[in-house]
Structure formats: structure tokens, C-alpha cells
Design a protein around this motif. Structure first.
Motif, mmCIF file in Angstrom:
data_model
loop_
_atom_site.group_PDB
_atom_site.id
_atom_site.type_symbol
_atom_site.label_atom_id
_atom_site.label_comp_id
_atom_site.label_asym_id
_atom_site.label_seq_id
_atom_site.Cartn_x
_atom_site.Cartn_y
_atom_site.Cartn_z
ATOM 1 N N VAL A 61 -16.139 5.502 -22.825
ATOM 2 C CA VAL A 61 -15.884 4.825 -24.094
ATOM 3 C C VAL A 61 -16.875 5.412 -25.087
ATOM 4 O O VAL A 61 -18.088 5.230 -24.926
ATOM 5 C CB VAL A 61 -16.060 3.295 -23.985
ATOM 6 N N GLN A 62 -16.377 6.100 -26.104
ATOM 7 C CA GLN A 62 -17.261 6.873 -26.973
ATOM 8 C C GLN A 62 -16.849 6.738 -28.433
ATOM 9 O O GLN A 62 -15.671 6.776 -28.775
ATOM 10 C CB GLN A 62 -17.225 8.354 -26.580
ATOM 11 N N GLY A 63 -17.857 6.563 -29.277
ATOM 12 C CA GLY A 63 -17.637 6.595 -30.713
ATOM 13 C C GLY A 63 -16.762 5.491 -31.241
ATOM 14 O O GLY A 63 -16.101 5.647 -32.270
ATOM 15 N N CYS A 64 -16.742 4.342 -30.575
ATOM 16 C CA CYS A 64 -15.891 3.224 -30.987
ATOM 17 C C CYS A 64 -16.691 2.195 -31.775
ATOM 18 O O CYS A 64 -17.902 2.060 -31.596
ATOM 19 C CB CYS A 64 -15.255 2.554 -29.775
ATOM 20 N N GLU A 65 -16.000 1.467 -32.630
ATOM 21 C CA GLU A 65 -16.568 0.281 -33.265
ATOM 22 C C GLU A 65 -15.920 -0.935 -32.616
ATOM 23 O O GLU A 65 -14.696 -1.106 -32.686
ATOM 24 C CB GLU A 65 -16.333 0.269 -34.767
ATOM 25 N N ILE A 66 -16.732 -1.760 -31.978
ATOM 26 C CA ILE A 66 -16.266 -2.898 -31.188
ATOM 27 C C ILE A 66 -16.891 -4.152 -31.778
ATOM 28 O O ILE A 66 -18.118 -4.288 -31.805
ATOM 29 C CB ILE A 66 -16.665 -2.710 -29.714
ATOM 30 N N PHE A 67 -16.068 -5.086 -32.245
ATOM 31 C CA PHE A 67 -16.649 -6.228 -32.958
ATOM 32 C C PHE A 67 -15.723 -7.437 -32.940
ATOM 33 O O PHE A 67 -14.513 -7.329 -32.862
ATOM 34 C CB PHE A 67 -16.981 -5.853 -34.404
ATOM 35 N N GLN A 68 -16.339 -8.601 -32.992
ATOM 36 C CA GLN A 68 -15.676 -9.900 -33.141
ATOM 37 C C GLN A 68 -14.582 -10.120 -32.098
ATOM 38 O O GLN A 68 -13.480 -10.570 -32.407
ATOM 39 C CB GLN A 68 -15.133 -10.045 -34.562
ATOM 40 N N ASN A 69 -14.916 -9.811 -30.846
ATOM 41 C CA ASN A 69 -14.016 -10.113 -29.742
ATOM 42 C C ASN A 69 -14.460 -11.412 -29.063
ATOM 43 O O ASN A 69 -15.249 -12.153 -29.612
ATOM 44 C CB ASN A 69 -14.007 -8.939 -28.770
ATOM 45 N N ALA A 70 -13.929 -11.694 -27.894
ATOM 46 C CA ALA A 70 -14.199 -12.956 -27.190
ATOM 47 C C ALA A 70 -13.804 -14.151 -28.052
ATOM 48 O O ALA A 70 -14.488 -15.164 -28.088
ATOM 49 C CB ALA A 70 -15.670 -13.041 -26.761
ATOM 50 N N ARG A 71 -12.663 -14.047 -28.726
ATOM 51 C CA ARG A 71 -12.186 -15.141 -29.577
ATOM 52 C C ARG A 71 -11.785 -16.362 -28.757
ATOM 53 O O ARG A 71 -11.967 -17.504 -29.191
ATOM 54 C CB ARG A 71 -10.960 -14.708 -30.383
ATOM 55 N N VAL A 72 -11.185 -16.131 -27.594
ATOM 56 C CA VAL A 72 -10.603 -17.215 -26.811
ATOM 57 C C VAL A 72 -11.513 -17.599 -25.654
ATOM 58 O O VAL A 72 -11.849 -18.769 -25.478
ATOM 59 C CB VAL A 72 -9.202 -16.815 -26.300
ATOM 60 N N THR A 73 -11.902 -16.631 -24.846
ATOM 61 C CA THR A 73 -12.878 -16.847 -23.774
ATOM 62 C C THR A 73 -14.204 -16.278 -24.255
ATOM 63 O O THR A 73 -14.328 -15.066 -24.449
ATOM 64 C CB THR A 73 -12.433 -16.160 -22.474
ATOM 65 N N ARG A 74 -15.183 -17.114 -24.451
ATOM 66 C CA ARG A 74 -16.381 -16.730 -25.200
ATOM 67 C C ARG A 74 -17.393 -15.945 -24.372
ATOM 68 O O ARG A 74 -18.087 -15.086 -24.901
ATOM 69 C CB ARG A 74 -17.068 -17.982 -25.769
ATOM 70 N N CYS A 75 -17.501 -16.257 -23.068
ATOM 71 C CA CYS A 75 -18.570 -15.681 -22.247
ATOM 72 C C CYS A 75 -18.017 -14.780 -21.145
ATOM 73 O O CYS A 75 -16.929 -15.005 -20.627
ATOM 74 C CB CYS A 75 -19.400 -16.798 -21.603
ATOM 75 N N TYR A 76 -18.817 -13.769 -20.802
ATOM 76 C CA TYR A 76 -18.459 -12.802 -19.769
ATOM 77 C C TYR A 76 -17.178 -12.042 -20.117
ATOM 78 O O TYR A 76 -16.451 -11.580 -19.250
ATOM 79 C CB TYR A 76 -18.388 -13.471 -18.391
ATOM 80 N N THR A 77 -16.897 -11.938 -21.383
ATOM 81 C CA THR A 77 -15.842 -11.068 -21.909
ATOM 82 C C THR A 77 -16.505 -10.158 -22.948
ATOM 83 O O THR A 77 -16.348 -10.346 -24.151
ATOM 84 C CB THR A 77 -14.707 -11.892 -22.541
ATOM 85 N N PRO A 78 -17.277 -9.172 -22.499
ATOM 86 C CA PRO A 78 -18.114 -8.375 -23.400
ATOM 87 C C PRO A 78 -17.310 -7.329 -24.174
ATOM 88 O O PRO A 78 -16.097 -7.174 -23.974
ATOM 89 C CB PRO A 78 -19.072 -7.693 -22.420
ATOM 90 N N GLY A 79 -18.008 -6.586 -25.007
ATOM 91 C CA GLY A 79 -17.363 -5.474 -25.684
ATOM 92 C C GLY A 79 -16.809 -4.476 -24.690
ATOM 93 O O GLY A 79 -15.663 -4.041 -24.792
ATOM 94 N N VAL A 80 -17.616 -4.089 -23.700
ATOM 95 C CA VAL A 80 -17.172 -3.202 -22.623
ATOM 96 C C VAL A 80 -17.531 -3.854 -21.297
ATOM 97 O O VAL A 80 -18.713 -4.092 -21.021
ATOM 98 C CB VAL A 80 -17.826 -1.807 -22.724
ATOM 99 N N HIS A 81 -16.522 -4.140 -20.496
ATOM 100 C CA HIS A 81 -16.730 -4.641 -19.139
ATOM 101 C C HIS A 81 -16.426 -3.502 -18.186
ATOM 102 O O HIS A 81 -15.386 -2.853 -18.277
ATOM 103 C CB HIS A 81 -15.811 -5.824 -18.849
ATOM 104 N N TRP A 82 -17.338 -3.238 -17.233
ATOM 105 C CA TRP A 82 -17.171 -2.079 -16.360
ATOM 106 C C TRP A 82 -17.403 -2.453 -14.900
ATOM 107 O O TRP A 82 -18.265 -3.263 -14.568
ATOM 108 C CB TRP A 82 -18.130 -0.944 -16.766
#
Length: 771
Positions: free
Chosen positions: A492-513
Motif C-alpha cells: 500500500v503506497q502513496g495513498c491518502e487514507i482518512f475518516q474511515n471506521a464510520r460504522v465499526t469504530r475500533c480495530y478497523t484501521p486504515g490498513v489491516h494486515w
């Protein structure tokens, strides 16, 4: 000079017939023959993956989702197809192996014709794949205005909707052939990071609207909450100092969403009843498993409540009548675009159709829940509860992925998606398992109910995309084989990741691996309530990322977070900036701090080199782990302390690491199961072999060198242990200094102390000398 694989096929081949719709005239044959002797094209397209293949012009197919036709179109610029899936069908007619690259140029707004099928469904892993010589690329046609792939129904302008009451408008969705199954459901309970809702959502003006709730959102979009004032039954019943909830039990399908036991764990529960206890208090009864039980002062709100549709931007869907009620935002008038999500997925790359993928997800969910229920029960001790819960999340997620992978026939290979605006699905934007060398370049993924992208495989890349407003994680990656330490290598490279986890707030990060050798490089990950990057595996590279304004709604969590393993090691975190990664809304349940880099529960064998920490609570937490290199980092404006080091393995977490004739903890069990004494683990991680015999439960062999810090609370660069203790535990603490001068960060190439050894062993020369 053409190689055979680059030779244009004869006129009788299906790809030429498909483009021309005929092959009858001698004039066409003459033109085709002349093309064979022309020079290479002015703008050649690379044949494949850089394997030395020549460059040839691609086979071009055109799709126009606004003006094309699947009935009469032939894929030419003058007669484009209507749908990407029609272009896919045409590609399936090509002889294999491919004779040239295939480029599908897509324009317009593409939506499912039946409201539920993925807009692009690559469900034949053989005929929908490219190969090592020639890729298949689906590209948004920028000169024709680009393209959106939406799993949604577009509704008429709100100005045309009838008025229900006051500012609230209404619309019958069943008049648009919306089926009951498209409304989705919510499952009660669940564990950490489990996306339990796939309900239809409303989007207006390119933004998600709010399902009617109370308390309403704050003007800045932050959540407001009610509180539990008394617990009656930890799994069923509590008291709240509010009587507004009394009306909720009359609703058709009321739910409450909260952080029930700790400020780092949220789940949804159906509300069974609310009855009056006093003039100022109500007793609330729920059903479903309550994660960690109800606790006094826990925060929650009610949702899916028609009676609480009282603010601009809120909506409610009456599923029994098929009616949508909506109070549109006051700015922008009533003419913004409006959609409801109807499809589960926008793009599937899974070698299965959308219905099969959904069924496989349901089976995987059941398998994961069975796996989780078979693990040890959660401890009543708060610290052990957090430790067990985090392992439960990892166990659940890995079991889900394992089940899905066992269920699939394999995903596609050598396929590229380029420049699309993907969104508005009830589940995931892009879903694919068993992928190989699949690329997603540019464009955006947003406004989905669960994960923006769920991608499993080897050499899968997401590059330069904007991923936002997803209900769960922006990107969920898995791949590789941890048994033999091969494969994976996803990027995952050069991405802008923001304002996620709208519905499930925790343990749903920008990148889960999960898995082997993933790389997260050069991304901006910002404005999320919980973690930015979280997962488990080996040999990850996390470099040049900016973690900004994360963890604002939680406690005791990390912006970068992994835990509980001696064998899951080899990660390098370098040249990252962690800025303002801390709680800003207040905490009541759990340990009252957040951490930029969280190595929890004896996670070991990693490097943190050349990073910058600005305005954080704690910069680095080493929770009893060993074999670390912490070098050439800068710590600025740290509220609690620079590096938190503890020896939990010798105290309250000893049950994890104890190794003797009568008891084997989970960490030794994992080592033994991975055959740590034999290659590849013995050769890849030489420090691992001595773990069981050299103070296994101590944070042994830490190397903390050449770091600089400025305005760290009480000059606590490390705490609660002292410098001398690090040395007693076989470590090195040297050349760290307080300095508020600008600069001073040494390039990674000069900072590594591994002396030519594996940079992912977390040890190298310094730790070898200590041993």
C-alpha cells in the motif's frame, strides 16, 4: 523483430472479429497486413510485468456507462459497450495465452443493472486473468470524464420528493424495484473489529448521511453519547440517567451502539425494552452478547430510530413499507446527487460471482466465531482482558481469512484497475482472495459499509488511491505463508487514507494486515477514531508514512499496533511521522493513555529507526518484548513518556510466556508449532532460538541508542524502568540526549546497527555482542 508472443494475430482470431464485427473484405485484410510492417507504436503499452516481453499496442475496448449499449455495441469508440462486465465477456473470447495487452477504457457512471450484481465481477479466474506477458487493465477514461463504479441506486433529486413533515422528505424505494434483501441487516454483538452491519445507507452530495440517532452528532461531526449510570446485569440490563430512551422500545428495529466495557471496544446491540425507573432514569434491556459486559460510565447512543429523525443530514428507512425518510442538509439546496447502496460489492476479483462471495463470507464468519468461542475465556483482570481480547481479534480475523481462502477456487492474476471512483456498496468496495500481481492504481474508494478493499494474495498493490468514509478498514491485506516465510509482499503506497471506521469504530484501521512481508510506504493516514495500521505477521516494512490525528476516541491503543508473539517478528518502522495521535474526546474506561507505536504483550524482534513523534501521549510501548532496536528517533512534546518498557512477562502476563516442565505458555507453544529450531525460522531469526533459554519472560536485549527528545514529560525518555535496568536485561542504552535543535535525524542507511545482518531480525551487531 517481433517475438512470437507479440505478433498480431491473423484476421480469423476472435479478438479482431470482436473489434470489427466482420472480417470479410479484402480491403480490411490489406490494412491489417500493412499494420504488421509498421514501426512500433508511438506510445507503446508495456506487455506485462517487466519480464522482458516486448511492448506492443494493446487491444482496446471501450465502455460508456452513460451512452453505450450491451445489445448493439462492439467495444469500439463509436459503439462502446454499456457495462464493464460486457467488456469482460468479450475478453473471455480471446485465445489464450493472450497475444497482446488488453486495455478497457471506461467512461461514465457505472451502476449494477439489477441493483445487486457487482459492477465489475471477475468470477472466472482463468478467463478473467492476464498473464506474465500481458496484463488486462480496466482504466477510467480520463479524456471522456473518468468513471465511477457505484454499487448503488441513483434516486431523483430530493426537490422532487413529497414532503412528509416539516423539513423531512419521503420516497418509496419499492417503486424502484428495491428488494427487501437489499436493506441489509445488523448482527448483535460480535468481537473486536467485526463489521456486523451491512445495512443500506444514504449518500447525499457525495457524503454519507446519518442514520437517525440520539444524541445527535456534534456540529463538527464528533459523536455525542449517553452514559450508563448503574449496571443491573452485565450482559442484559443497565440504568441510564435519561428518559428519552423510553420511546425507543416502541420503534420497529431499535439498536444501541457503545463502548460497553472499555474505551477500545465497540459493538452494537438490539434494544429489547426501556422502562421508567424514576423521573430521571430509565432501565434499558438488550439482547446479544455484550463484549466485556456493561460497565458504569460506559458510553452509548441509540440509532435506527424514526422518532429521533430531528436534524439535518439524518435519515430513516422503514423496511416494512420500503419508505425512505430524509431531512436534507440545509446547505446546498435540494439538488445534490442522492444514492442508496444496494449491492454487496462494487468489484469482485475472487473467481466467484457476488452471491457466492457473500455466501462464503457468511460461512467464514460462522467459522471465525466458532474458532473464537473455543479460545480461553476472557480474564476478569482488566489487563489480561485487553491482552486476551486483542488475541481474540487476531484469532477471529485469521480464522475468517483461512475459511475464505479454503472456500475459494482462486482469484484473478495480472489484472489492473486504474483511476476509478469506487464506492457506495453495503459491504466492500473491492474484494478478492487468492490474487496474484493485481494492481489498483489511483482513483478512490469510499462510502462503503464495511472495508474499502479486502485483498488477499501475493504481490498485490494499492498505489496512489484516496480511501475514505468506509464503515470499516480502508484496506485489509492478507497473504504469504508464515510456515515457510514465503509469498505475500503486498504493497500500500502513496495513498491518502482518512475518516474511515464510520460504522465499526475500533480495530478497523486504515490498513489491516495479516501475513508475510507486507509494505506500507509513503501514505498519509489521518483522522480515524482508532488505529492507523494494525495487524500480525512477519517482515513488514512500514516506511515514510504520516500518522495524523488518530486514536481520538479511544484509550490504551496504538496508531501502529501489533501484539502477542515471539515468532511474528522482523518488522521495520522507519522514517515515519506520528503527529497528534492521542485521545481528544475524553476517556473513562481502561488505561488513560494512547501510544504511537504499540508493541503489546511481548511482541519481539523489531526495529524502530529514524521516526519522529510529535504531540503524543506515549511514543513507543514495549510490553515485555525482546530483541528491539530503537535508534535515531526524535521525540517532541510527549505528554507521558518517550518509551514505556515493562516486564509484564514476569508479573501479570506470565501465563503467556512461562516455559518449564509443567506449563507451556502461548508464546512458547507458537514457537514450537513453527519449528523455531529449524530453517527457515532458525536462519531468518537467529535471536529467536535462544528465547526459551535466556530469560524468556524478560524484555531481554533491547538496544536504545542515539535518540533525541525535546519537551518529554518530566524528562521521562524511558519509564518506568531505568537505564541501568535495560543493561541488566542484556540491553544497550547509549547516546540518547535531550535536544530541541532542529534536524538531527540520521538517514536510515546510516542508522542501522545490524552490521550486514538481516535488518528485520531486530538484533544485529549490538544485540549479538550483548548475547
Amino acid at each position: 523483430g517481433y517475438q512470437p508472443s507479440c505478433t498480431l494475430p491473423p484476421c480469423t482470431d476472435p479478438d479482431i472479429r470482436m473489434l470489427t464485427s466482420h472480417c470479410k473484405t479484402s480491403l480490411f485484410i490489406l490494412i491489417l497486413s500493412l499494420s504488421l510492417v509498421q514501426a512500433l507504436p508511438t506510445k507503446p503499452v508495456s506487455a506485462g510485468s517487466g519480464s522482458g516481453s516486448c511492448s506492443v499496442e494493446p487491444l482496446l475496448l471501450y465502455v460508456d456507462c452513460d451512452r453505450g449499449s450491451d445489445a448493439s455495441g462492439d467495444g469500439s469508440p463509436a459503439a462502446p459497450f454499456l457495462s464493464p462486465n460486457k467488456a469482460r465477456d468479450a475478453i473471455r473470447l480471446l485465445p489464450r495465452p493472450l497475444q497482446r495487452p488488453v486495455l478497457v477504457k471506461v467512461a461514465g457512471e457505472c451502476r449494477p443493472s439489477d441493483l445487486s450484481t457487482p459492477v465489475l465481477e471477475l468470477n472466472d479466474s482463468e478467463r478473467d486473468s492476464g498473464d506474465s506477458s500481458f496484463r488486462i487493465t480496466y482504466s477510467a477514461d480520463a479524456p471522456r470524464g473518468g468513471s465511477s463504479l457505484l454499487g448503488a441506486l441513483k434516486l431523483p433529486s430530493v426537490s422532487e420528493w413529497p414532503t412528509f413533515k416539516g423539513e423531512i422528505r419521503m420516497l418509496r424505494l419499492d417503486s424502484f424495484e428495491v428488494q427487501r434483501s437489499m436493506y441489509g441487516t445488523t448482527r448483535a454483538g460480535g468481537g473486536l473489529g467485526q463489521c456486523t452491519s451491512d445495512r443500506m445507507e444514504l449518500f447525499y452530495g457525495g457524503m454519507p448521511m446519518t442514520r437517525a440517532r440520539y444524541p445527535n452528532l456534534a456540529p463538527d461531526g464528533m459523536y455525542r453519547w449517553l452514559r450508563i449510570s448503574e449496571v443491573i446485569d452485565g450482559q442484559k440490563q443497565f440504568v441510564t440517567n435519561n428518559t428519552r430512551v423510553l420511546g425507543w422500545s416502541k420503534e420497529a428495529d431499535p439498536w444501541i451502539h457503545g463502548y460497553w466495557g472499555y474505551d477500545w471496544a465497540d459493538t452494537r446491540l438490539p434494544l429489547v425494552s426501556a422502562v421508567k425507573k424514576s423521573d430521571a432514569q430509565s432501565i434499558v434491556t438488550t439482547s446479544g452478547r455484550v463484549l466485556y459486559g456493561f460497565a458504569k460510565n460506559a458510553r452509548f447512543y441509540g440509532e435506527n430510530l424514526f422518532s429521533e429523525l430531528d436534524a439535518p443530514g439524518e435519515y430513516y428507512i422503514n423496511q416494512s413499507t420500503g419508505t425512505l425518510f430524509f431531512w436534507p442538509p440545509t446547505d446546498g439546496g435540494l439538488h445534490e446527487s442522492v444514492y442508496v447502496s444496494t449491492a454487496d460489492y462494487v468489484v469482485t476479483l475472487d473467481g466467484r460471482n457476488g452471491k457466492e462471495v457473500r455466501a462464503a463470507e457468511e460461512r467464514a464468519l460462522a467459522a471465525a466465531e466458532r474458532k473464537l468461542s473455543s479460545t480461553l475465556p476472557l480474564s476478569a483482570d482488566a489487563r489480561k482482558t485487553h491482552s486476551d481480547a486483542r488475541e481474540g481479534h487476531r484469532v477471529w480475523k485469521q480464522a475468517e481469512v483461512d475459511s475464505l481462502k479454503a472456500d475459494t477456487q482462486g482469484g484473478v492474476e495480472f489484472v489492473t484497475l486504474e483511476g476509478f471512483r469506487i464506492g457506495m456498496a453495503r459491504r466492500h468496495g473491492v474484494f478478492g482472495l487468492g490474487l496474484n500481481r493485481v494492481e489498483i492504481r489511483g482513483g478512490s474508494v469510499s462510502l462503503v459499509g464495511q472495508h474499502g478493499m479486502w485483498l488477499d494474495g501475493d504481490e498485490v498493490s494499492v498505489n496512489g488511491a484516496k480511501i475514505s468514509h468506509c464503515g470499516g478498514s480502508a484496506v485489509a491485506l492478507s497473504g504469504g505463508n508464515l510456515g515457510n516465510l514465503t509469498g505475500g509482499g503486498n504493497l500500500v503506497q502513496g495513498c491518502e487514507i482518512f475518516q474511515n471506521a464510520r460504522v465499526t469504530r475500533c480495530y478497523t484501521p486504515g490498513v489491516h494486515w495479516l501475513g508475510m512481508g507486507h509494505r506500507v510506504v509513503g501514505n498519509l493516514i489521518r483522522d480515524q477514531p482508532h488505529s492507523g495500521v494494525l495487524g500480525a505477521g512477519n517482515d513488514g516494512i512500514f516506511q515514510d508514512n504520516h500518522f495524523l490525528r488518530l486514536l481520538y476516541e479511544v484509550s490504551d491503543s496504538g496508531a501502529w499496533d501489533s501484539d502477542r508473539s515471539w515468532t511474528r517478528r522482523g518488522h521495520t518502522l522507519s522514517n515515519n511521522t506520528f503527529e497528534s495521535t492521542k485521545n481528544t474526546v475524553g476517556m473513562t474506561l481502561g488505561f488513560l493513555h494512547t501510544v504511537a507505536i504499540y508493541f503489546d504483550d511481548m511482541l519481539s524482534g523489531n526495529q524502530v529507526v529514524n521516526n519522529t513523534f510529535i504531540d503524543v501521549d506515549v511514543a513507543i510501548l514495549i510490553g515485555g518484548g525482546r530483541d528491539y532496536l530503537i535508534s535515531n528517533n526524535r521525540f517532541i512534546d510527549v505528554a507521558y513518556g518517550g518509551i514505556n518498557i515493562d516486564n509484564r512477562g514476569s508479573t501479570w502476563d506470565a501465563y503467556l510466556c512461562t516455559y518449564n516442565t509443567t506449563l507451556v505458555g502461548r508464546l512458547p507453544q507458537e514457537m514450537i508449532s513453527m519449528h523455531y529450531e529449524r530453517p527457515p525460522y532458525a536462519t531468518k531469526y537467529p535471536n529467536l532460538a535462544v528465547t526459551l533459554y535466556k530469560h524468556p519472560c524478560l524484555p531481554w536485549g533491547l538496544s536504545i541508542v542515539r535518540n533525541k527528545y525535546c519537551r518529554v514529560h518530566k524528562q521521562r525518555f524511558i519509564y518506568p524502568v531505568k537505564e541501568a535496568t535495560v543493561a541488566e536485561w542484556g540491553g544497550v542504552f547509549a547516546d540518547n540526549e535531550e535536544s530541541c535543535e532542529q534536524g538531527g535525524v540520521i538517514p536510515l542507511s546510516q542508522a542501522s546497527l545490524t552490521n550486514g545482518g538481516s535488518p528485520t531480525d531486530g538484533g544485529g551487531a549490538v544485540l549479538s555482542r550483548v548475547a
